[in-house]
Design a protein around this motif. Structure first.
Motif, short mmCIF file in Angstrom:
data_model
loop_
_atom_site.label_atom_id
_atom_site.label_comp_id
_atom_site.label_asym_id
_atom_site.label_seq_id
_atom_site.Cartn_x
_atom_site.Cartn_y
_atom_site.Cartn_z
N LEU A 172 29.78 37.72 43.14
CA LEU A 172 30.65 36.53 43.11
C LEU A 172 30.18 35.53 42.06
N SER A 173 28.88 35.47 41.80
CA SER A 173 28.39 34.57 40.75
C SER A 173 28.91 34.99 39.39
N ASP A 174 28.86 36.28 39.11
CA ASP A 174 29.42 36.78 37.85
C ASP A 174 30.92 36.50 37.76
N LEU A 175 31.60 36.68 38.88
CA LEU A 175 33.04 36.44 38.89
C LEU A 175 33.35 34.97 38.65
N GLU A 176 32.54 34.08 39.22
CA GLU A 176 32.75 32.65 39.02
C GLU A 176 32.53 32.26 37.57
N LEU A 177 31.52 32.82 36.95
CA LEU A 177 31.25 32.52 35.55
C LEU A 177 32.40 32.99 34.66
N LEU A 178 32.90 34.18 34.93
CA LEU A 178 34.04 34.69 34.16
C LEU A 178 35.26 33.80 34.31
N LEU A 179 35.55 33.39 35.54
CA LEU A 179 36.72 32.55 35.78
C LEU A 179 36.57 31.20 35.08
N ARG A 180 35.39 30.63 35.12
CA ARG A 180 35.18 29.32 34.51
C ARG A 180 35.29 29.37 32.98
N LEU A 181 34.88 30.50 32.39
CA LEU A 181 34.92 30.61 30.94
C LEU A 181 36.30 31.01 30.43
N ARG B 226 42.02 27.24 36.50
CA ARG B 226 42.42 27.96 37.70
C ARG B 226 41.23 28.10 38.65
N SER B 227 41.52 28.09 39.95
CA SER B 227 40.50 28.31 40.96
C SER B 227 40.88 29.54 41.79
N ALA B 228 39.92 30.03 42.57
CA ALA B 228 40.17 31.22 43.37
C ALA B 228 39.20 31.25 44.54
N PRO C 209 35.36 27.15 46.60
CA PRO C 209 36.05 28.21 45.87
C PRO C 209 35.47 28.39 44.47
N LEU C 210 35.74 29.54 43.89
CA LEU C 210 35.29 29.81 42.52
C LEU C 210 36.03 28.89 41.56
N GLY C 211 35.27 28.36 40.58
CA GLY C 211 35.86 27.50 39.58
C GLY C 211 35.91 26.04 39.95
#
Length: 498
Positions: free
Chosen positions: A348-357, A362-364, A406-408
């Motif tokens: 999930l940390s990798d996914l959060e970094l991808l989403l933020r970049l 957008r959030s998820a 949430p992510l982002g």
């Protein structure tokens, strides 16, 4: 000679009255047409006394026209409130029956472009009656002749890149309505047509094309009379005006229906086509989508050494952009799960970094679980997501997870993982927030209802994860997910451990 009377207000109180539709009495005795109608205006029958002063004639005609226009306005107002093809067809059939003075009828939706959807509905006709009518050869039935009268649609692919450009298509020709005054004596009818009419007890029909130059051919409607009859010119004019309006309304609803179907198809294609088979665990999923398609998703993928990755999540927003973001996020999570699935927090940390970049606006929310079915062990982490629910013979309880954003939403996301060990025969439910929000209750009340629904699963159904999921959905959403109501999607993923 019959006196002039507006639609909906017969002056002869002893004349036979036809059924009302939508509370509007739009019927009138059928007077013979002896006066040429004014251009663009429904004509009225001449007065019985030719010696009436001209002023009385004009007032009588004006009253008739005003009554007719009022009736059309009320009927079109009712039609425009319908928001589905089926509802619009039924409203159109009922209103048309009153305008032409019939009691029964049927409508056939069959767009000329061949892209569907197609359907047949009846008014005063059972499903078996519709099937009987469809046994009449298409070329003999009036609605079939109307459906086949227009030119075919452009060939698939015309005008697309790589193909020769299609010539501008001229406006479609709209066929004339078809009136059969007496089925028994009408020339050129197939014997099967007369046989079906005798069996169903109708003696005449009036068919109207559901077509305009702009919308093209969408279908046809036919109304059936119990006795030999046909609508007079005034009624034909009224049903013609109403039919054109109904066709344009149906064309708009058809576009909406096709758009919803495309969105649903894209959403399904972005999700797994089937769930994997992994020893020691049985899986089932239920995915319900709203009219515009949301960003809710799920995944289940086999991992090395007999492990299994389970994920559910939701991307903010609706429509095509949310679907595209959901597809990218799910694909990325799959890659991270293969590389470091044993550590859900790292995934999930990798996914959060991808989403933020890549998508900073957008959030998820997401939940990822690394399961080892042979050991009945699950390690999971969640980002702003609702906790899983464990359902078994001896317990029904939510998994205690730490509160996380949430992510982002934060500069750096991090939350501890949680480990649990399901007992043999227990089912773990992963779900999206849409399941809770679609109940319409406050959050605490929605969680309590979900817990009660899971606890009430019959013992006979607990061995089947699909039956568990179906019971929970039926209990929380007894009316199902209304496709016409805006709202979030619903995902429910059930994993039963052997």
């Amino acid at each position: 000679m019959a006196s002039n009377a507006p639609v909906g207000k017969p002056t002869d109180m002893s004349s036979p009255r036809l059924p009302k539709v939508a509370g509007i009495d739009s019927t009138v005795p059928a007077p013979p047409q002896t006066v040429a109608p004014l251009p663009g205006v429904p004509s009225a029958a001449p007065p019985s006394d030719a010696a009436l002063p001209p002023g009385v004639l004009i007032q009588d005609r004006l009253a008739s026209w005003v009554s007719d226009l009022t009736t059309l306005h009320e009927l079109t107002e009712r039609l425009i409130k319908t928001d589905s093809l089926d509802g619009a067809l039924r409203e159109m059939l009922g209103a048309g029956a009153a305008l032409v003075g019939a009691r029964r009828g049927m409508a056939v939706l069959e767009p000329a472009d061949g892209l569907g959807p197609t359907s047949t509905i009846g008014l005063g006709l059972a499903h078996a009656d519709l099937g009987t009518i469809e046994t009449v050869p298409r070329g003999s039935g009036s609605y079939g002749r109307l459906l086949d009268d227009l030119p075919e649609a452009d060939p698939p692919g015309a005008g697309l890149p790589g193909n020769s450009p299609a010539a501008p298509r001229p406006p479609a020709r709209v066929p004339e309505p078809i009136a059969i005054r007496d089925v028994r004596t009408e020339e050129g009818l197939d014997p099967r047509h007369r046989e079906v009419a005798a069996r169903l007890g109708y003696a005449a029909s009036y068919a109207l094309p559901l077509a305009t130059e702009e919308a093209g051919r969408l279908g046809a409607a036919v109304w059936l009379y119990d006795e030999p009859a046909e609508p007079d010119e005034r009624r034909r004019h009224l049903i013609g005006l109403y039919g054109r309006f109904a066709t344009e309304h149906l064309a708009r609803l058809l576009q909406v229906e096709r758009a919803r179907a495309r969105v649903a198809t894209v959403a399904e294609e972005l999700l797994p086509s089937r769930l994997p088979r992994v020893p020691g665990v049985r899986l089932a999923v239920r995915h319900l989508t709203g009219p515009q398609g949301g960003g809710d998703w799920y995944d289940a993928l086999p991992l090395p050494e007999g492990a299994l990755g389970l994920a559910v999540g939701s991307v903010s927003g609706t429509g095509p952009s949310a679907l595209a973001a959901m597809g990218r996020l799910r694909a990325s999570l799959r890659a991270y799960a293969v590389m470091e699935g044993e550590d859900p927090v790292a995934v999930l940390s990798d996914l959060e970094l991808l989403l933020r970049l890549t998508e900073p606006a957008r959030s998820a929310t997401a939940l990822f679980a690394y399961a080892e079915p042979a050991q009945r062990r699950i390690v999971l982490a969640g980002a702003g997501h609702a906790p899983p629910l464990v359902v078994g013979d001896h317990r029904t309880e939510f998994v205690e997870t730490s509160l996380s954003a949430p992510l982002g939403m934060l500069t750096c996301w991090e939350a501890p993982s949680v480990e649990l060990s399901p007992a043999p025969g227990e089912t773990v439910l992963l779900y999206t927030d849409g399941l809770l929000r679609r109940t319409g209750d406050a959050t605490d009340r929605a969680f309590a209802r979900l817990h009660a629904a899971a606890a009430s699963v019959p013992r006979a159904d607990r061995s089947d994860p699909g039956a568990v999921a179906d019971h929970v959905l039926r209990t929380l959403l007894p009316g199902g997910l209304d496709p016409a109501v805006e709202g979030e999607d619903v995902v429910l993923l059930a994993a039963r451990f052997e």
